[in-house]
Write an enzyme that holds these catalytic residues in place. Structure first.
Site, short mmCIF file in Angstrom:
data_model
loop_
_atom_site.label_atom_id
_atom_site.label_comp_id
_atom_site.label_asym_id
_atom_site.label_seq_id
_atom_site.Cartn_x
_atom_site.Cartn_y
_atom_site.Cartn_z
N GLU A 112 0.30 -3.52 4.54
CA GLU A 112 -0.88 -2.65 4.62
C GLU A 112 -0.97 -2.00 6.00
O GLU A 112 -0.61 -2.62 7.00
CB GLU A 112 -2.16 -3.45 4.37
CG GLU A 112 -2.74 -3.31 2.99
CD GLU A 112 -3.39 -1.95 2.74
OE1 GLU A 112 -3.43 -1.12 3.67
OE2 GLU A 112 -3.85 -1.73 1.61
N ASP A 113 -1.47 -0.76 6.04
CA ASP A 113 -1.64 -0.08 7.33
C ASP A 113 -3.10 0.09 7.70
O ASP A 113 -3.41 0.62 8.77
CB ASP A 113 -0.96 1.28 7.31
CG ASP A 113 -1.75 2.31 6.52
OD1 ASP A 113 -2.26 1.97 5.42
OD2 ASP A 113 -1.85 3.46 6.99
N LYS A 128 -9.04 5.27 5.65
CA LYS A 128 -7.79 4.74 5.13
C LYS A 128 -8.05 3.59 4.16
O LYS A 128 -8.87 2.73 4.39
CB LYS A 128 -6.91 4.22 6.28
CG LYS A 128 -6.24 5.31 7.10
CD LYS A 128 -5.31 4.69 8.14
CE LYS A 128 -4.58 5.74 8.95
NZ LYS A 128 -3.69 5.12 9.97
N THR A 177 0.86 10.17 3.52
CA THR A 177 0.05 11.26 2.98
C THR A 177 -1.37 11.20 3.54
O THR A 177 -2.22 11.99 3.14
CB THR A 177 -0.01 11.19 1.44
OG1 THR A 177 -0.73 10.02 1.05
CG2 THR A 177 1.38 11.18 0.83
N SER A 185 -2.65 0.54 -4.58
CA SER A 185 -3.18 1.69 -3.84
C SER A 185 -4.47 2.17 -4.48
O SER A 185 -4.63 2.15 -5.70
CB SER A 185 -2.15 2.83 -3.85
OG SER A 185 -2.70 4.02 -3.34
N ALA A 186 -5.36 2.63 -3.64
CA ALA A 186 -6.61 3.19 -4.14
C ALA A 186 -6.40 4.57 -4.74
O ALA A 186 -7.24 5.07 -5.49
CB ALA A 186 -7.63 3.29 -3.00
N ASP A 198 0.87 -1.17 0.00
CA ASP A 198 0.00 0.00 0.00
C ASP A 198 0.91 1.23 0.00
O ASP A 198 2.11 1.14 0.29
CB ASP A 198 -0.89 -0.02 1.24
CG ASP A 198 -1.87 1.14 1.26
OD1 ASP A 198 -2.34 1.55 0.18
OD2 ASP A 198 -2.14 1.66 2.36
N LEU A 199 0.36 2.38 -0.31
CA LEU A 199 1.18 3.59 -0.38
C LEU A 199 1.13 4.37 0.92
O LEU A 199 2.12 4.47 1.65
CB LEU A 199 0.71 4.47 -1.55
CG LEU A 199 1.48 5.78 -1.76
CD1 LEU A 199 2.93 5.50 -2.09
CD2 LEU A 199 0.82 6.59 -2.87
N ASP A 200 -0.03 4.92 1.24
CA ASP A 200 -0.15 5.77 2.42
C ASP A 200 0.04 4.98 3.70
O ASP A 200 -0.60 3.94 3.91
CB ASP A 200 -1.53 6.44 2.44
CG ASP A 200 -1.67 7.50 1.37
OD1 ASP A 200 -0.65 8.12 1.04
OD2 ASP A 200 -2.79 7.70 0.86
N LYS A 213 -10.89 -1.31 -1.60
CA LYS A 213 -10.63 -2.24 -0.52
C LYS A 213 -11.77 -2.12 0.51
O LYS A 213 -12.28 -1.01 0.71
CB LYS A 213 -9.29 -1.92 0.16
CG LYS A 213 -8.09 -1.96 -0.79
CD LYS A 213 -6.84 -1.38 -0.12
CE LYS A 213 -5.68 -1.27 -1.09
NZ LYS A 213 -4.50 -0.60 -0.49
#
Length: 806
Positions: A175-176, A51, A23, A120-121, A15-17, A151
């Site tokens: 994933e966070d 998130k 971000t 990532s979304a 995942d990105l964030d 997600k």
């Protein structure tokens, strides 16, 4: 938390964030603004619900929290407004915003051969990865523009596994967010949570961040493969890796084997020799230098065609390894031979408004240059002329607009490398901000990290993405980034990029992902020499991340300095192998290892049709001539009936001759004018003569015998010259345009575009940007109305002076 079975993942999805970069705070701030506009407030605990979900799903959650209903059109508007706020907020993201361990994990996975994807979304994911300098570390990117299901739907991760060609069961997901963990599990993948175990209870394992990834082994979660051992073709030092099969080299198996086998056969002394790039002036000098130690390559200055071909063939014959041969082919191929084609200048190309002109400049340089034996172009210049008093960039660069510089730099790189010549983008980390010359001192790029990233950073990232094979590290400091990467660094320890590992290794290689060759700018420049004793600076450049060392005053002595650096450990054995690997890889990328003879590498210009290249030069000049100021009524177009007698002054800079002015006068004469070129006396002939009189034509001598005056200014940027301003006749300034209110007067510049600052009251002013024959002819044609003035100034030609516009 679930109990994870033993896993040896062959792919990793991120995942990105909250995993790579944080971000989420910007997302939540943008949604809070939306909520406020709708009349309610989002609580801190609402952030977790937002998130890992897509934009429209997040909007639905926000509206549900506020108990607000809107129609479809309003929902689309709210989502777009939120995204605009978010994009504005992330515009300042730089590589320093990477979360701890992110780059290290990605680079380790690449070294192991583990495939990686982003899931990532966010539709802004590619933009963010580019700003972070890690886009090249992912094999696939799956974002909201690829999949529409949010997600916890598993589609984003399943698409990632499909893009990587890996079974979902062999994938590990970081994933966070709760929804992201659920999506990973639904896809049949192992889920590693980043954050709080009390929240991410469905994850197979939870770690505080990627910096703690090693802790997963204790839970039986590992990656397939192992860190690649240090081989000749893949060496690691301070976190950098030479990837021969990746950009910019893209070597096939045979070429990789040649690099590996060649490196294995070199002694330490021979490896040290490959780090040097020398000047080649004559066969006997080349032979003498090779007798000391065969260097990696040679720099050539322009020469007659026969001499260029003969010496370049001699270089290849005398070398046991194919030699790199470079030139400053910044304007086309004239940097290789006086007889080759000059396609104006980069600033002239910019004035056309046509980016393809930069491509053609690169193409001409490559086609004619390769025929003459030049394989490496120390160009393009992607410096940005933000300071009009900088004396070095001027018409060598593409102007002051960072976006134009970025685009045209990329086109020049492609024009070169599509036709078999390596580009060397310069001058890292960027000139044009200071008004001083790195040839004489260490000049300084004074931009903040954010300003640099938005300008020079964008330009360099684009050229790297375009596949630039090399970058030239200049003797220019970038204090803001040095301080950001080395908190607490003392002022006196802030070095130019050629000596600064934080700039050339950490920023350029590790954060921006550059895998190609870095060569220093000339090592005889004051900007390097004044920073430390030569015995120290020679090896320090390689230790800082440069792979090649340009020029020496005494080759044997500098070779001894470099060897001493290896023996003392300033340059580790791994770092030496890394640098030489890149040098050999550059040779292989150019196909030099496949050549069967010097004649194949240096075929000569015979049989090469350069007519099309000269036609391009003519077309570019005609499209670029810029009428900056036209306030003298009735002067243009020039007419042999109205102003038949024309006095032409040739105002020249260092190394400029009267050739262009003589050609200009001939062009006017062919159009019916009586053109007279003012004859200057020998240097110093006006000293202590009549001020305002001697050294020019003045008073009645001017007004009774001439109908117009044209100043043809040919001042080009030159090394070690601190100004590119007009210099009038010494002591007298007798050639000053003091009669502009009495006789029609115009100024044409063939070089620097900023001369209006010195002649602000001249009412007609033209920039032509180059002094080649095609440009001189185009100037005459434009002044006489045969062609239109079509150029648009790529800089502020008024140099910021209000009176220059009057």
């Amino acid at each position: 938390m679930t109990v994870a079975p033993p896993v040896a993942a062959s792919a990793a999805l991120f995942d990105l964030d909250g995993v790579i970069v944080d971000t989420a705070v910007h997302h939540f701030a943008a949604w809070r603004r939306t909520a406020a506009e709708l009349g309610f407030t989002l609580a801190d605990e609402d952030e977790e619900r937002l998130k890992g979900v897509g934009r429209m799903d997040a909007l639905r959650i926000v509206l549900e929290i506020g108990g607000v209903e809107v129609d479809e059109a309003t929902a689309a508007r709210l989502a777009d407004e939120k995204n605009t706020r978010y994009v504005d907020a992330i515009a300042s993201i730089t590589p320093t915003d990477l979360l701890p361990g992110a780059r290290e994990v990605l680079e380790d996975l690449r070294a192991r051969g583990v495939r990686t994807a982003l899931g990532s979304a966010s539709r802004n994911a590619p933009l963010i990865l580019d700003r972070l300098g890690i886009a090249g570390l992912f094999d696939a990117i799956v974002d909201g523009s690829v999949v529409t299901e949010a997600k916890p739907h598993p589609r984003v991760f399943l698409a990632g596994a499909e893009a990587l060609g890996v079974d979902p069961a062999a994938c590990l997901v970081f994933e966070d967010a709760i929804a992201g963990v659920q999506a990973a599990k639904a896809a049949g993948m192992t889920a590693v949570g980043i954050g709080d175990p009390a929240v991410l209870t469905e994850a197979d394992a939870v770690i505080p961040g990627l910096h703690a990834v090693d802790a997963l082994a204790a839970r039986g979660i590992t990656f397939a493969g192992r860190p690649a051992p240090r081989l000749e073709e893949e060496t690691m030092i301070t976190g950098t890796t030479v990837r021969l099969d990746a950009a910019p080299f893209h070597l096939d198996d045979a070429a990789q084997a040649w690099v590996r086998d060649t490196l294995a056969g070199l002694t330490v002394e021979q490896k040290v020799g490959q780090l040097f790039f020398l000047m080649a002036n004559a066969p006997e000098q080349v032979d003498a230098d090779i007798a000391v130690a065969e260097p990696g390559g040679w720099m050539r200055r322009p020469a007659p065609v026969d001499e260029a071909v003969s010496l370049n063939r001699h270089i290849q014959t005398a070398s046991s390894l194919p030699a790199l041969i470079a030139g400053n082919l910044e304007n086309g191929a004239d940097g290789a031979s006086f007889a080759a084609t000059q396609v104006g200048t980069p600033l002239q190309a910019a004035a056309t408004g046509d980016d393809s002109c930069a491509y053609r400049m690169g193409q001409v340089a490559a086609v004619e240059g390769r025929a003459l034996g030049v394989t490496w172009d120390f160009a393009p210049i992607i410096d940005i002329q933000s300071n009009v008093r900088n004396p070095i960039v001027l018409n060598r660069g593409f102007g002051s607009d960072p976006e134009r510089v970025r685009r045209m730099g990329v086109e020049f790189v492609r024009g070169l490398q599509d036709h078999g010549m390596a580009a060397s983008v310069k001058h890292w980390p960027g000139d044009g901000v200071d008004d001083r010359d790195q040839h004489l001192l260490t000049s300084v790029n004074t931009l903040s990290v954010e300003e640099w990233e938005a300008t020079f950073g964008e330009a360099y990232r684009a050229s790297i993405a375009a596949g630039a094979l090399s970058i030239m590290a200049a003797h220019i400091a970038l204090p803001a980034y040095s301080r950001a990467l080395r908190p607490g660094i003392a002022d006196e320890d802030i070095m130019p990029a050629s000596l600064a590992p934080e700039l050339t290794t950490e920023l350029l290689r590790e954060r921006m992902g550059f895998n190609g060759v870095v060569i220093t700018d000339a090592s005889l420049m004051g900007g390097l020499l004044m920073r430390m004793p030569r015995r120290d600076l020679v090896p320090a450049t390689v230790a800082a991340g440069c792979d090649m060392f340009l020029f020496t005053p005494d080759y044997a002595e500098d070779l001894a300095h470099m060897r001493a650096g290896v023996e003392s450990g300033v340059i580790s054995a791994a770092r030496l192998d890394e640098a030489v690997t890149r040098v050999l890889a550059l040779k292989a990328a150019l196909g030099l290892h496949r050549a069967s003879s010097p004649e194949e590498l240096v075929p000569g210009l015979d049989g090469l049709d350069t007519a099309a290249h000269r036609a391009w030069a003519r077309a570019q000049a005609e499209a670029a001539i810029t009428l900056v100021k036209d306030k003298e009524e009735g002067l243009l177009p020039l007419s042999a009936e109205r102003t038949p007698r024309v006095l032409v002054y040739s105002l020249r800079g260092f190394l400029s001759g009267t050739g262009p002015a003589e050609a200009f006068c001939e062009a006017l004469r062919s159009r019916g004018f009586e053109a007279t070129l003012f004859e200057e006396g020998p240097p110093g002939s006006t000293m202590f003569k009549r001020v305002g009189v001697d050294g020019g034509v003045n008073g009645a001598d001017l007004l009774d015998h001439y109908d117009a005056v044209i100043y043809l200014v040919d001042i080009q940027p030159r090394s070690n010259v601190t100004s590119a301003r007009i210099a009038w006749a010494p002591f007298t300034a007798g050639n000053l345009p003091r009669h502009i209110t009495e006789i029609p007067t115009l100024v044409v510049s063939l070089g620097s575009p900023f001369h209006l600052q010195d002649v602000p009251f001249v009412r007609t002013y033209v920039n032509a940007y180059a002094n080649n024959a095609e440009t001189v002819e185009a100037v005459a044609a434009a002044l006489t109305g045969e062609i239109a003035f079509r150029g648009e100034s790529p800089v502020d030609a008024f140099a910021g002076y209000e009176d220059a516009r009057w």
